[in-house]
Design a protein around this motif. Structure first.
Motif, PDB file in Angstrom:
ATOM      1  N   TYR A 276       0.811  -1.225   0.000  1.00 47.49           N
ATOM      2  CA  TYR A 276       0.000   0.000   0.000  1.00 47.49           C
ATOM      3  C   TYR A 276       0.843   1.274   0.000  1.00 47.49           C
ATOM      4  N   GLY A 277       2.141   1.144   0.151  1.00 46.37           N
ATOM      5  CA  GLY A 277       3.020   2.303   0.249  1.00 46.37           C
ATOM      6  C   GLY A 277       3.409   2.521   1.702  1.00 46.37           C
ATOM      7  N   GLY A 278       4.639   2.935   1.925  1.00 44.19           N
ATOM      8  CA  GLY A 278       5.183   3.079   3.277  1.00 44.19           C
ATOM      9  C   GLY A 278       4.337   3.902   4.230  1.00 44.19           C
ATOM     10  N   SER A 279       3.734   4.958   3.726  1.00 44.89           N
ATOM     11  CA  SER A 279       2.936   5.819   4.601  1.00 44.89           C
ATOM     12  C   SER A 279       1.605   5.169   4.988  1.00 44.89           C
ATOM     13  N   ASN A 280       1.274   4.050   4.363  1.00 41.75           N
ATOM     14  CA  ASN A 280       0.010   3.358   4.640  1.00 41.75           C
ATOM     15  C   ASN A 280       0.210   2.059   5.420  1.00 41.75           C
ATOM     16  N   MET A 281       1.342   1.914   6.087  1.00 39.33           N
ATOM     17  CA  MET A 281       1.622   0.670   6.808  1.00 39.33           C
ATOM     18  C   MET A 281       0.615   0.381   7.913  1.00 39.33           C
ATOM     19  N   TYR A 282      -0.022   1.421   8.454  1.00 43.78           N
ATOM     20  CA  TYR A 282      -0.990   1.201   9.532  1.00 43.78           C
ATOM     21  C   TYR A 282      -2.370   0.767   9.025  1.00 43.78           C
ATOM     22  N   PHE A 283      -2.464   0.511   7.728  1.00 42.59           N
ATOM     23  CA  PHE A 283      -3.672  -0.106   7.185  1.00 42.59           C
ATOM     24  C   PHE A 283      -3.563  -1.636   7.222  1.00 42.59           C
ATOM     25  N   PHE A 284      -2.557  -2.150   7.956  1.00 44.31           N
ATOM     26  CA  PHE A 284      -2.390  -3.603   8.055  1.00 44.31           C
ATOM     27  C   PHE A 284      -3.614  -4.334   8.603  1.00 44.31           C
ATOM     28  N   PRO A 285      -4.509  -3.709   9.420  1.00 43.28           N
ATOM     29  CA  PRO A 285      -5.703  -4.441   9.837  1.00 43.28           C
ATOM     30  C   PRO A 285      -6.582  -4.900   8.664  1.00 43.28           C
TER      31      PRO A 285
ATOM     32  N   ASN B 247     -15.705   1.973  -0.116  1.00 40.53           N
ATOM     33  CA  ASN B 247     -16.924   1.242   0.213  1.00 40.53           C
ATOM     34  C   ASN B 247     -17.260   1.472   1.684  1.00 40.53           C
ATOM     35  N   ASN B 248     -18.434   2.017   1.968  1.00 39.70           N
ATOM     36  CA  ASN B 248     -18.789   2.371   3.345  1.00 39.70           C
ATOM     37  C   ASN B 248     -18.794   1.175   4.296  1.00 39.70           C
ATOM     38  N   GLY B 249     -19.303   0.034   3.842  1.00 38.39           N
ATOM     39  CA  GLY B 249     -19.328  -1.149   4.703  1.00 38.39           C
ATOM     40  C   GLY B 249     -17.937  -1.639   5.033  1.00 38.39           C
ATOM     41  N   ALA B 250     -17.081  -1.715   4.019  1.00 34.25           N
ATOM     42  CA  ALA B 250     -15.699  -2.159   4.232  1.00 34.25           C
ATOM     43  C   ALA B 250     -14.946  -1.152   5.096  1.00 34.25           C
ATOM     44  N   LYS B 251     -15.211   0.117   4.849  1.00 37.22           N
ATOM     45  CA  LYS B 251     -14.539   1.170   5.621  1.00 37.22           C
ATOM     46  C   LYS B 251     -14.915   1.076   7.104  1.00 37.22           C
ATOM     47  N   ALA B 252     -16.185   0.812   7.385  1.00 34.38           N
ATOM     48  CA  ALA B 252     -16.635   0.673   8.780  1.00 34.38           C
ATOM     49  C   ALA B 252     -15.975  -0.532   9.443  1.00 34.38           C
ATOM     50  N   LEU B 253     -15.868  -1.652   8.724  1.00 33.56           N
ATOM     51  CA  LEU B 253     -15.192  -2.827   9.266  1.00 33.56           C
ATOM     52  C   LEU B 253     -13.736  -2.521   9.578  1.00 33.56           C
ATOM     53  N   LEU B 254     -13.081  -1.855   8.649  1.00 30.09           N
ATOM     54  CA  LEU B 254     -11.673  -1.510   8.835  1.00 30.09           C
ATOM     55  C   LEU B 254     -11.494  -0.587  10.032  1.00 30.09           C
ATOM     56  N   LYS B 255     -12.339   0.416  10.142  1.00 27.35           N
ATOM     57  CA  LYS B 255     -12.245   1.345  11.267  1.00 27.35           C
ATOM     58  C   LYS B 255     -12.427   0.608  12.593  1.00 27.35           C
ATOM     59  N   ASN B 256     -13.432  -0.265  12.678  1.00 25.90           N
ATOM     60  CA  ASN B 256     -13.660  -1.022  13.914  1.00 25.90           C
ATOM     61  C   ASN B 256     -12.469  -1.896  14.256  1.00 25.90           C
ATOM     62  N   ASP B 257     -11.881  -2.537  13.253  1.00 27.11           N
ATOM     63  CA  ASP B 257     -10.740  -3.407  13.526  1.00 27.11           C
ATOM     64  C   ASP B 257      -9.509  -2.597  13.919  1.00 27.11           C
ATOM     65  N   MET B 258      -9.321  -1.448  13.295  1.00 27.87           N
ATOM     66  CA  MET B 258      -8.196  -0.592  13.679  1.00 27.87           C
ATOM     67  C   MET B 258      -8.307  -0.184  15.145  1.00 27.87           C
ATOM     68  N   LEU B 259      -9.516   0.166  15.565  1.00 29.42           N
ATOM     69  CA  LEU B 259      -9.720   0.556  16.961  1.00 29.42           C
ATOM     70  C   LEU B 259      -9.529  -0.639  17.897  1.00 29.42           C
ATOM     71  N   SER B 260      -9.926  -1.816  17.457  1.00 26.61           N
ATOM     72  CA  SER B 260      -9.729  -3.024  18.249  1.00 26.61           C
ATOM     73  C   SER B 260      -8.235  -3.330  18.419  1.00 26.61           C
TER      74      SER B 260
ATOM     75  N   SER C  64      -1.593   5.191  19.080  1.00 29.73           N
ATOM     76  CA  SER C  64      -1.941   6.540  18.640  1.00 29.73           C
ATOM     77  C   SER C  64      -2.115   6.615  17.123  1.00 29.73           C
ATOM     78  N   ARG C  65      -1.193   6.012  16.379  1.00 25.58           N
ATOM     79  CA  ARG C  65      -1.275   6.045  14.917  1.00 25.58           C
ATOM     80  C   ARG C  65      -2.543   5.372  14.412  1.00 25.58           C
ATOM     81  N   LEU C  66      -2.872   4.207  14.988  1.00 21.98           N
ATOM     82  CA  LEU C  66      -4.079   3.486  14.570  1.00 21.98           C
ATOM     83  C   LEU C  66      -5.338   4.279  14.893  1.00 21.98           C
ATOM     84  N   ARG C  67      -5.402   4.840  16.091  1.00 20.71           N
ATOM     85  CA  ARG C  67      -6.587   5.626  16.466  1.00 20.71           C
ATOM     86  C   ARG C  67      -6.749   6.860  15.584  1.00 20.71           C
ATOM     87  N   ASN C  68      -5.651   7.552  15.324  1.00 20.33           N
ATOM     88  CA  ASN C  68      -5.724   8.736  14.469  1.00 20.33           C
ATOM     89  C   ASN C  68      -6.177   8.388  13.061  1.00 20.33           C
TER      90      ASN C  68
END
Length: 147
Positions: free
Chosen positions: A68-77, A110-123, A138-142
């Motif tokens: 995803y690119g170095g700046s997107n490493m916190y999208f690993f969830p 995609n709103n559904g996928a985005k909501a799942l990703l957000k919930n998992d990032m917070l988890s 902090s990075r994941l929450r932000n």
């Protein structure tokens, strides 16, 4: 690991059963499905997904940085979500695992996928907070707050 393997086989058997009941042949094993249902009711978009075979030293964050690119490493969830049965813990992957790597932009659009990703990032952020990893927390929450 055995429990995850059994669960994965059961899911595959169920998918084959459903597909055969619809009168169409199952897709070839190398083709990813286009969506995967999650318990929260949303769907992950797997159309355009790639695969990554884990090698020694890999982490989900490293895989996300490369794909995803170095700046997107916190999208690993997102990668963990696409491989929930094989990767219940985002910090534990095994050499030789073949992981589905979803297309980041398609899922963010995609709103559904985005909501799942957000919930998992917070988890994952809560898990990291308990483990004493304040920077990652902090990075994941932000990031979750921005999506």
């Amino acid at each position: 690991m055995k429990k995850n393997t059994v669960m994965g086989l059961l899911i595959i058997a169920l998918i084959i059963l459903v597909i055969s009941g619809c009168g169409s042949a199952p897709p070839p094993a190398s083709d990813p499905v286009t969506t995967t249902q999650q318990p929260e009711g949303g769907s992950l978009i797997l159309e355009g997904a790639a695969y990554h075979t884990v090698v020694r030293g890999d982490t989900l964050a490293d895989i996300a940085a490369v794909r995803y690119g170095g700046s997107n490493m916190y999208f690993f969830p997102l990668i963990r979500l696409a491989n929930t049965s094989e990767v219940p813990d985002p910090d534990v992957i095994e050499v030789g695992q073949r992981l589905v790597v979803p297309d980041l932009q398609r899922n963010l659009n995609n709103n559904g996928a985005k909501a799942l990703l957000k919930n998992d990032m917070l988890s994952v952020a809560r898990q990291y907070e308990k483990q004493g990893k304040p920077a990652a927390t902090s990075r994941l929450r932000n990031l979750a707050d921005k999506i």
